[in-house]
Motif scaffolding. Structure first.
Motif, PDB file in Angstrom:
ATOM      1  N   UNK A  30       0.830  -1.200   0.000  1.00 57.94           N
ATOM      2  CA  UNK A  30       0.000   0.000   0.000  1.00 57.94           C
ATOM      3  C   UNK A  30       0.870   1.258   0.000  1.00 57.94           C
ATOM      4  N   UNK A  31       1.940   1.241   0.779  1.00 50.88           N
ATOM      5  CA  UNK A  31       2.865   2.377   0.780  1.00 50.88           C
ATOM      6  C   UNK A  31       3.417   2.634  -0.611  1.00 50.88           C
ATOM      7  N   UNK A  32       3.812   1.559  -1.313  1.00 48.97           N
ATOM      8  CA  UNK A  32       4.421   1.710  -2.631  1.00 48.97           C
ATOM      9  C   UNK A  32       3.428   2.249  -3.652  1.00 48.97           C
ATOM     10  N   UNK A  33       2.214   1.727  -3.639  1.00 45.98           N
ATOM     11  CA  UNK A  33       1.225   2.175  -4.625  1.00 45.98           C
ATOM     12  C   UNK A  33       0.770   3.605  -4.348  1.00 45.98           C
ATOM     13  N   UNK A  34       0.633   3.959  -3.076  1.00 53.61           N
ATOM     14  CA  UNK A  34       0.264   5.339  -2.732  1.00 53.61           C
ATOM     15  C   UNK A  34       1.404   6.292  -3.098  1.00 53.61           C
ATOM     16  N   UNK A  35       2.644   5.868  -2.881  1.00 56.15           N
ATOM     17  CA  UNK A  35       3.786   6.702  -3.253  1.00 56.15           C
ATOM     18  C   UNK A  35       3.833   6.921  -4.763  1.00 56.15           C
ATOM     19  N   UNK A  36       3.544   5.869  -5.523  1.00 60.03           N
ATOM     20  CA  UNK A  36       3.506   6.008  -6.977  1.00 60.03           C
ATOM     21  C   UNK A  36       2.406   6.970  -7.406  1.00 60.03           C
ATOM     22  N   UNK A  37       1.245   6.895  -6.734  1.00 57.31           N
ATOM     23  CA  UNK A  37       0.142   7.805  -7.049  1.00 57.31           C
ATOM     24  C   UNK A  37       0.539   9.247  -6.740  1.00 57.31           C
ATOM     25  N   UNK A  38       1.236   9.440  -5.624  1.00 54.77           N
ATOM     26  CA  UNK A  38       1.706  10.770  -5.266  1.00 54.77           C
ATOM     27  C   UNK A  38       2.693  11.287  -6.309  1.00 54.77           C
ATOM     28  N   UNK A  39       3.576  10.393  -6.797  1.00 51.00           N
ATOM     29  CA  UNK A  39       4.518  10.777  -7.850  1.00 51.00           C
ATOM     30  C   UNK A  39       3.785  11.266  -9.091  1.00 51.00           C
ATOM     31  N   UNK A  40       2.737  10.526  -9.471  1.00 51.43           N
ATOM     32  CA  UNK A  40       1.990  10.874 -10.678  1.00 51.43           C
ATOM     33  C   UNK A  40       1.328  12.246 -10.541  1.00 51.43           C
ATOM     34  N   UNK A  41       0.839  12.547  -9.350  1.00 50.51           N
ATOM     35  CA  UNK A  41       0.238  13.868  -9.125  1.00 50.51           C
ATOM     36  C   UNK A  41       1.321  14.939  -9.127  1.00 50.51           C
ATOM     37  N   UNK A  42       2.470  14.639  -8.530  1.00 48.98           N
ATOM     38  CA  UNK A  42       3.603  15.580  -8.555  1.00 48.98           C
ATOM     39  C   UNK A  42       3.966  15.955  -9.985  1.00 48.98           C
ATOM     40  N   UNK A  43       4.035  14.931 -10.847  1.00 50.91           N
ATOM     41  CA  UNK A  43       4.416  15.182 -12.240  1.00 50.91           C
ATOM     42  C   UNK A  43       3.431  16.125 -12.922  1.00 50.91           C
ATOM     43  N   UNK A  44       2.144  15.907 -12.687  1.00 49.04           N
ATOM     44  CA  UNK A  44       1.137  16.780 -13.293  1.00 49.04           C
ATOM     45  C   UNK A  44       1.233  18.184 -12.724  1.00 49.04           C
ATOM     46  N   UNK A  45       1.477  18.288 -11.432  1.00 48.44           N
ATOM     47  CA  UNK A  45       1.550  19.605 -10.802  1.00 48.44           C
ATOM     48  C   UNK A  45       2.768  20.380 -11.302  1.00 48.44           C
ATOM     49  N   UNK A  46       3.914  19.688 -11.429  1.00 49.50           N
ATOM     50  CA  UNK A  46       5.088  20.346 -12.015  1.00 49.50           C
ATOM     51  C   UNK A  46       4.789  20.831 -13.432  1.00 49.50           C
ATOM     52  N   UNK A  47       4.100  19.991 -14.211  1.00 48.27           N
ATOM     53  CA  UNK A  47       3.743  20.355 -15.583  1.00 48.27           C
ATOM     54  C   UNK A  47       2.808  21.560 -15.601  1.00 48.27           C
ATOM     55  N   UNK A  48       1.844  21.564 -14.671  1.00 51.15           N
ATOM     56  CA  UNK A  48       0.890  22.681 -14.604  1.00 51.15           C
ATOM     57  C   UNK A  48       1.596  23.992 -14.291  1.00 51.15           C
ATOM     58  N   UNK A  49       2.583  23.935 -13.414  1.00 51.00           N
ATOM     59  CA  UNK A  49       3.318  25.147 -13.064  1.00 51.00           C
ATOM     60  C   UNK A  49       4.195  25.625 -14.215  1.00 51.00           C
ATOM     61  N   UNK A  50       4.886  24.685 -14.854  1.00 48.95           N
ATOM     62  CA  UNK A  50       5.815  25.076 -15.915  1.00 48.95           C
ATOM     63  C   UNK A  50       5.098  25.504 -17.191  1.00 48.95           C
ATOM     64  N   UNK A  51       3.912  24.924 -17.462  1.00 47.08           N
ATOM     65  CA  UNK A  51       3.179  25.245 -18.685  1.00 47.08           C
ATOM     66  C   UNK A  51       1.974  26.145 -18.433  1.00 47.08           C
ATOM     67  N   UNK A  52       1.804  26.564 -17.172  1.00 48.05           N
ATOM     68  CA  UNK A  52       0.695  27.451 -16.793  1.00 48.05           C
ATOM     69  C   UNK A  52      -0.654  26.864 -17.207  1.00 48.05           C
ATOM     70  N   UNK A  53      -0.874  25.621 -16.818  1.00 46.96           N
ATOM     71  CA  UNK A  53      -2.133  24.950 -17.148  1.00 46.96           C
ATOM     72  C   UNK A  53      -3.244  25.458 -16.234  1.00 46.96           C
ATOM     73  N   UNK A  54      -4.237  26.086 -16.804  1.00 50.05           N
ATOM     74  CA  UNK A  54      -5.285  26.726 -16.014  1.00 50.05           C
ATOM     75  C   UNK A  54      -6.311  25.738 -15.465  1.00 50.05           C
ATOM     76  N   UNK A  55      -6.423  24.568 -16.076  1.00 49.33           N
ATOM     77  CA  UNK A  55      -7.453  23.614 -15.636  1.00 49.33           C
ATOM     78  C   UNK A  55      -6.980  22.702 -14.506  1.00 49.33           C
ATOM     79  N   UNK A  56      -5.754  22.893 -14.078  1.00 51.00           N
ATOM     80  CA  UNK A  56      -5.231  22.073 -12.973  1.00 51.00           C
ATOM     81  C   UNK A  56      -5.204  22.914 -11.704  1.00 51.00           C
ATOM     82  N   UNK A  57      -6.014  22.524 -10.750  1.00 47.40           N
ATOM     83  CA  UNK A  57      -6.091  23.206  -9.458  1.00 47.40           C
ATOM     84  C   UNK A  57      -5.520  22.273  -8.397  1.00 47.40           C
ATOM     85  N   UNK A  58      -4.523  22.750  -7.669  1.00 47.55           N
ATOM     86  CA  UNK A  58      -3.876  21.876  -6.679  1.00 47.55           C
ATOM     87  C   UNK A  58      -4.869  21.323  -5.664  1.00 47.55           C
TER      88      UNK A  58
END
Length: 647
Positions: A30-58
């Motif tokens: 469970x720790x590993x799968x939750x950590x992977x899910x957190x990674x996936x959200x991190x990646x999207x959030x980094x992308x939203x910040x760098x590309x100024x994605x307006x539809x992504x709300x933290x």
């Protein structure tokens, strides 16, 4: 349905090894799968910040867990960046291929950073496969952000996997685990319990930065309307479903210290480290540099009941970027500070592939060194600024500091010597070695000490009288380890430690020395006769230069002391080498008993033997040794009393 594809790893044996050997506990999945899910959200959030994605709300980013008891499935879902078909092939079809590591390296390169400066948890690419420790089949449905198509990866870990195009409304990834059948050794149904899942999230993933939500059953009172005349009925409850956030997200140690109350620190300590009492001291520190980490440590207000037993385990809890890794990382705390409880959170620690154990490397040693120095500096400040609190600490854990000085052949003595406290004959309270040195009499070359069972008993010992009369301060040692500590230290600020029951104290004036030498020469035959009467029980009988009012005392040579002999004899296996401090019987030439000995010796030299034996047994009792024959000692005392009455 697409054709099953083979894993790109070299063999099925590699997958079996990862599932069955890498992880110690199955609950780690469970720790590993939750950590992977957190990674996936991190990646999207980094992308939203760098590309100024307006539809992504933290605030909308989250991880969801759902349990299906009927179908025996666990689902972990995130609304992160998702994967396309190629990424599924790359990340899930190739064992030990880490998408997080590749993303971390790419982002670091773009931003001109080192890999270690990018905060992504998963690096090894094997965490996902821990799911097969509890699942017979795993389905991964994912839709990459900005893409139209979604895909489902499915495998039973036997020999391969399938990838099919499916419908999915939103971006992100959903993992469904079909639990294995229960066996005599394993109850996989326990992972369908909301309480089990809540406990595992609290234990391993409490500080994942995004909310982890789950539908849970709760009992709520059913409201009923009743008239004032009706009797009040027993409350009725119903089971309802409600969404609960399982993790606290923001670690206490990541918050600014000025914003944290004492109550919050204390509550966290009692909840996290199973103590009913508030801690005595909180040590909260953040270190930035080549190795960065946060540490939240506590000094308990009372020693745990099993603190000095073999069952007690030292160590700090270890987190890596908020994910719990280890409960007792003993490498992070030195043995002499083993009383400290707490945790360390670092993104710079090198973990092994399962993230369950530390690799011994430079970063670990740097963190341990900084922690050691921080604890030492906090204790020094407490000693300097709040003496009462420090003495409370000392009553609980002073013995541990003393053991730290003595252990490892004194390797750490210079780090710890300024933390030591001993009871002072002059101050009648605990003092430091530095305070003793600053009060030393002019011309005093030694730090005097004496050992015994208690302060009161030591204070009454015959050997102390002369030293106190000369105006010198004596340190009273009451712990078994104390004399070993003094021997290990040997000196403090160029002043040697001196046991006042060993060797020559050299406190007599020249005139006093001449007088004693004359007395010894004058009574040489008497002293020789007493020595012969006592045989091998004593190495020497001499006129004492250290007694004032008392008739006799025992002393010994430099080296092994009486107290060390007692400690060795009290060991479970007894005195292993039969080591014994040589006894020297010292007689006070100014005491009435010496005049009596002289008179008896003049009348009947053989009668001195009984006197000699009584004086020696008396000296043993004073020193805390058992006498050789209590019945014989009692008989002689009675005989002397009868004789004295008759005369």
């Amino acid at each position: 349905m697409s054709r099953k594809k083979q894993f790109k790893a070299e063999s099925k044996r590699l997958l079996d090894l990862m599932i069955n050997s890498i992880y110690t506990h199955k609950e780690i999945f469970l720790r590993e799968l939750v950590s992977n899910a957190s990674d996936a959200i991190d990646k999207l959030y980094y992308q939203a910040l760098s590309e100024n994605l307006q539809d992504i709300n933290r605030d909308d980013l989250k991880i969801e867990i759902s349990l299906d008891k009927e179908n025996r499935t666990i689902t972990i879902q995130d609304n992160g960046v998702g994967m396309d078909k190629a990424e599924m092939e790359e990340n899930l079809g190739t064992i030990a291929k880490s998408g997080s590591l590749a993303f971390k390296q790419k982002l670091a390169q773009e931003e001109g950073k080192q890999d270690e400066d990018v905060d992504i948890i998963g690096q090894f690419g094997v965490g996902f496969y821990s799911a097969f420790m509890v699942a017979s089949r795993v389905d991964v449905t994912s839709k990459k952000y900005g893409e139209e198509l979604a895909y489902r990866w499915s495998s039973d870990a036997s020999d391969g996997y399938t990838i099919d195009e499916v419908a999915k409304d939103s971006h992100g990834t959903e993992i469904v685990l079909y639990l294995k059948d229960n066996s005599e050794d394993e109850d996989y149904d326990k992972y369908l319990s909301q309480y089990e899942i809540e406990g595992l999230i609290k234990k391993y993933s409490d500080y994942i930065r995004y909310p982890i939500e789950m539908e849970v059953e709760v009992q709520k009172e059913v409201e009923s309307e009743a008239s004032e005349d009706e009797e009040k009925k027993e409350p009725v409850y119903e089971t309802v479903q409600e969404t609960k956030t399982l993790n606290s997200m923001i670690p206490l140690w990541k918050r600014p210290k000025k914003e944290i109350t004492k109550e919050e620190y204390d509550s966290f300590y009692k909840d996290k480290f199973d103590d009913f009492n508030d801690p005595q001291k909180v040590i909260h520190t953040s270190v930035e540099g080549n190795v960065s980490f946060d540490a939240l440590m506590y000094i308990p207000s009372k020693a745990p009941y099993n603190y000095y037993s073999q069952d007690y385990q030292k160590g700090l809890q270890l987190y890596s970027r908020g994910v719990f890794i280890m409960d007792k990382a003993e490498e992070l705390i030195p043995e002499y500070f083993r009383f400290v409880k707490g945790l360390v959170d670092s993104q710079d620690l090198s973990l092994n592939i399962s993230r369950e154990m530390l690799q011994h490397d430079r970063q670990l040693k740097v963190i341990a060194s900084r922690i050691e120095k921080k604890i030492k500096s906090e204790l020094v400040l407490m000693l300097k600024n709040d003496r009462e609190e420090y003495e409370k600490f000392w009553s609980n854990f002073g013995l541990q500091i003393k053991f730290g000085v003595y252990n490892n052949y004194g390797m750490d003595k210079e780090k710890l010597q300024d933390l030591l406290l001993f009871y002072s004959s002059k101050e009648q309270k605990l003092v430091t070695l530095d305070e003793y040195i600053n009060r030393m009499e002019e011309g005093q070359e030694s730090i005097y000490f004496m050992s015994g069972d208690s302060v009161d008993k030591i204070d009454k010992l015959p050997q102390c009288a002369l030293v106190k009369e000369k105006g010198y301060e004596i340190l009273y040692l009451t712990d078994n380890v104390d004399e070993f500590v003094m021997q290990t230290l040997n000196t403090y600020k160029e002043k040697k430690f001196k046991n006042i029951s060993q060797g020559d104290l050299d406190l007599a004036s020249e005139d006093e020395k001449k007088e004693l030498e004359a007395k010894a020469e004058e009574n040489k035959d008497l002293l020789t006769h007493i020595k012969e009467a006592l045989k091998d029980q004593v190495k020497e009988v001499k006129i004492s230069a250290r007694l004032i009012d008392d008739p006799v005392c025992l002393s010994t040579e430099e080296g092994l002391s009486f107290e060390m002999e007692k400690v060795l004899s009290a060991m479970p296996e007894g005195n292993p080498y039969g080591m014994k401090a040589p006894r020297i019987l010292e007689i006070n030439p100014k005491h009435e008993i010496f005049k009596a000995l002289q008179a008896v010796y003049q009348k009947d030299p053989d009668a001195v033997s009984d006197y000699a034996d009584l004086l020696y047994q008396q000296a043993l009792l004073i020193e805390g040794f058992p006498i050789d024959d209590p019945m014989e000692f009692s008989r002689k005392i009675c005989a002397f009393m009868v004789k004295a009455t008759a005369e």
